[in-house]
Design a protein around this motif. Structure first.
Motif, PDB file in Angstrom:
ATOM      1  N   ALA A  98       0.827  -1.209   0.000  1.00 32.21           N
ATOM      2  CA  ALA A  98       0.000   0.000   0.000  1.00 32.21           C
ATOM      3  C   ALA A  98       0.863   1.262   0.000  1.00 32.21           C
ATOM      4  O   ALA A  98       0.405   2.334  -0.390  1.00 32.21           O
ATOM      5  CB  ALA A  98      -0.927   0.000   1.214  1.00 32.21           C
ATOM      6  N   ARG A  99       2.111   1.113   0.445  1.00 31.12           N
ATOM      7  CA  ARG A  99       3.025   2.267   0.530  1.00 31.12           C
ATOM      8  C   ARG A  99       3.992   2.324  -0.652  1.00 31.12           C
ATOM      9  O   ARG A  99       4.349   3.393  -1.129  1.00 31.12           O
ATOM     10  CB  ARG A  99       3.809   2.171   1.843  1.00 31.12           C
ATOM     11  N   PHE A 100       4.414   1.162  -1.137  1.00 30.67           N
ATOM     12  CA  PHE A 100       5.397   1.089  -2.231  1.00 30.67           C
ATOM     13  C   PHE A 100       4.819   0.279  -3.389  1.00 30.67           C
ATOM     14  O   PHE A 100       4.342  -0.832  -3.195  1.00 30.67           O
ATOM     15  CB  PHE A 100       6.698   0.433  -1.757  1.00 30.67           C
ATOM     16  N   ASN A 101       4.907   0.808  -4.598  1.00 33.13           N
ATOM     17  CA  ASN A 101       4.327   0.145  -5.758  1.00 33.13           C
ATOM     18  C   ASN A 101       5.154  -1.036  -6.256  1.00 33.13           C
ATOM     19  O   ASN A 101       4.609  -2.009  -6.764  1.00 33.13           O
ATOM     20  CB  ASN A 101       4.138   1.137  -6.907  1.00 33.13           C
ATOM     21  N   HIS A 102       6.469  -0.947  -6.123  1.00 31.10           N
ATOM     22  CA  HIS A 102       7.328  -1.952  -6.751  1.00 31.10           C
ATOM     23  C   HIS A 102       7.327  -3.259  -5.964  1.00 31.10           C
ATOM     24  O   HIS A 102       7.585  -3.266  -4.751  1.00 31.10           O
ATOM     25  CB  HIS A 102       8.758  -1.431  -6.871  1.00 31.10           C
ATOM     26  N   PRO A 103       7.062  -4.387  -6.645  1.00 31.70           N
ATOM     27  CA  PRO A 103       7.050  -5.693  -5.966  1.00 31.70           C
ATOM     28  C   PRO A 103       8.372  -6.048  -5.302  1.00 31.70           C
ATOM     29  O   PRO A 103       8.395  -6.832  -4.349  1.00 31.70           O
ATOM     30  CB  PRO A 103       6.735  -6.680  -7.094  1.00 31.70           C
ATOM     31  N   LEU A 104       9.481  -5.473  -5.805  1.00 28.40           N
ATOM     32  CA  LEU A 104      10.783  -5.774  -5.220  1.00 28.40           C
ATOM     33  C   LEU A 104      10.801  -5.440  -3.728  1.00 28.40           C
ATOM     34  O   LEU A 104      11.460  -6.121  -2.936  1.00 28.40           O
ATOM     35  CB  LEU A 104      11.875  -4.983  -5.946  1.00 28.40           C
ATOM     36  N   VAL A 105      10.036  -4.421  -3.329  1.00 28.24           N
ATOM     37  CA  VAL A 105       9.990  -4.023  -1.919  1.00 28.24           C
ATOM     38  C   VAL A 105       9.102  -4.958  -1.129  1.00 28.24           C
ATOM     39  O   VAL A 105       9.520  -5.567  -0.143  1.00 28.24           O
ATOM     40  CB  VAL A 105       9.494  -2.569  -1.780  1.00 28.24           C
ATOM     41  N   TRP A 106       7.833  -5.082  -1.541  1.00 37.29           N
ATOM     42  CA  TRP A 106       6.880  -5.795  -0.691  1.00 37.29           C
ATOM     43  C   TRP A 106       6.932  -7.312  -0.827  1.00 37.29           C
ATOM     44  O   TRP A 106       6.324  -8.030  -0.021  1.00 37.29           O
ATOM     45  CB  TRP A 106       5.459  -5.280  -0.906  1.00 37.29           C
TER      46      TRP A 106
END
Length: 295
Positions: free
Chosen positions: A175-183
């Motif tokens: 919900a905070r970061f768009n990039h899948p690499l983060v979440w």
């Protein structure tokens, strides 16, 4: 990469997607879990007699008996309780929002479990390396009598972990970061670090942490693809039932197992045999789960 189905899990997290809330929430969950865990073990110590507590404490420490394993797995209910309180107070979210639509989550769980049972049956028919030939654990009748409780406790354990990592951390980060690499990567990395256990795995600790990290990536991918926690729960449940209830490694957490592998997790010689086997099984299980949810 776009995971459209994941939006179902992300939407409830958007109103409270501030990073400070997530950091505070994670810290509060850990604090509550440790506080209640301290009380949990003190209550156990009060229930048993003073003479019997040292032996029970050793059984819990090594997971070497059914009652020791029951105590270990039971504590994960406190993790779910901690999560429930924190997300309700800090994020105004209900626990069910971490699962996704209940009917679809149940359907996904069932489909993946059927696929993994079929895969497990196929693998069981294949010959194992001689070094992995197990020895008997619990007598079959005792194992069967404990199995209903054992399965419930394993489900309690894996549900707590999946709710925390794939349900809470993944959805709040997405919900905070768009990039899948983060979440995808960050929850898996934390999951791997928490499985770094030198006391149990010795020189194999980095390998065990890497295995947990790879599992975290697989579970995150399945969660995002399905939009529910169902597939990750099924994958985690199948792996832990196999590793804790069917065939466990000797030395640690083997108290509820029907069979026991003739090596400990810190055995660096045996690592060359079981490590490729474990990673190959995880790869096959992940692929089987992906096929099951795309049918």
């Amino acid at each position: 990469m776009r995971y459209a189905a994941h939006d179902v899990l992300i939407e409830p997290a958007r109103p409270s997607a501030q990073l400070w809330r997530l950091v505070l929430g994670a810290a509060l969950i850990v604090a509550c879990f440790f506080a209640m865990g301290y009380s949990y073990f003190n209550i156990l110590a009060e229930i048993v007699t003073e003479d019997h507590w040292p032996s029970l404490a050793d059984e819990i420490d090594h997971g070497s008996t059914p009652r020791g394993m029951i105590a270990i797995l039971g504590i994960f209910g406190l993790l779910t309780l901690s999560l429930l309180v924190v997300i309700n107070v800090l994020h105004q979210r209900r626990l069910r929002s971490l699962f996704g639509p209940p009917a679809k989550a149940a359907q996904d769980f069932t489909r993946v479990m059927v696929a993994l049972c079929a895969l497990g049956t196929l693998l069981w028919l294949l010959p194992e390396p001689e070094a992995m030939t197990p020895t008997p654990g619990l007598p079959i009748l005792r194992w069967l009598s404990l199995l209903p409780v054992s399965l419930i406790l394993v489900m309690l354990q894996i549900s707590a972990e999946e709710l925390a990592f794939r349900g809470y951390l993944q959805s709040q980060l997405a919900a905070r970061f768009n990039h899948p690499l983060v979440w995808i990567t960050l929850p898996a990395l934390i999951f791997g670090i928490l499985h770094y256990d030198v006391e149990t795995a010795g020189a194999n600790a980095p390998v065990m942490a890497l295995s947990a990290f790879v599992f975290g990536l697989a579970a995150a991918d399945l969660t995002a693809r399905s939009g529910t926690l169902g597939p990750a729960l099924a994958l985690h449940f199948a792996i832990n039932v196999s590793a804790l209830l069917i065939t466990a490694s000797m030395g640690r957490n083997f108290g509820l197992a029907l069979q026991i592998y003739p090596f400990t997790l810190d055995d660096t010689v045996a690592r060359a045999t079981w490590l490729p086997y474990d990673f190959l099984m995880l790869l096959c299980a992940w692929l089987a789960a992906r096929l099951a949810i795309t049918r």
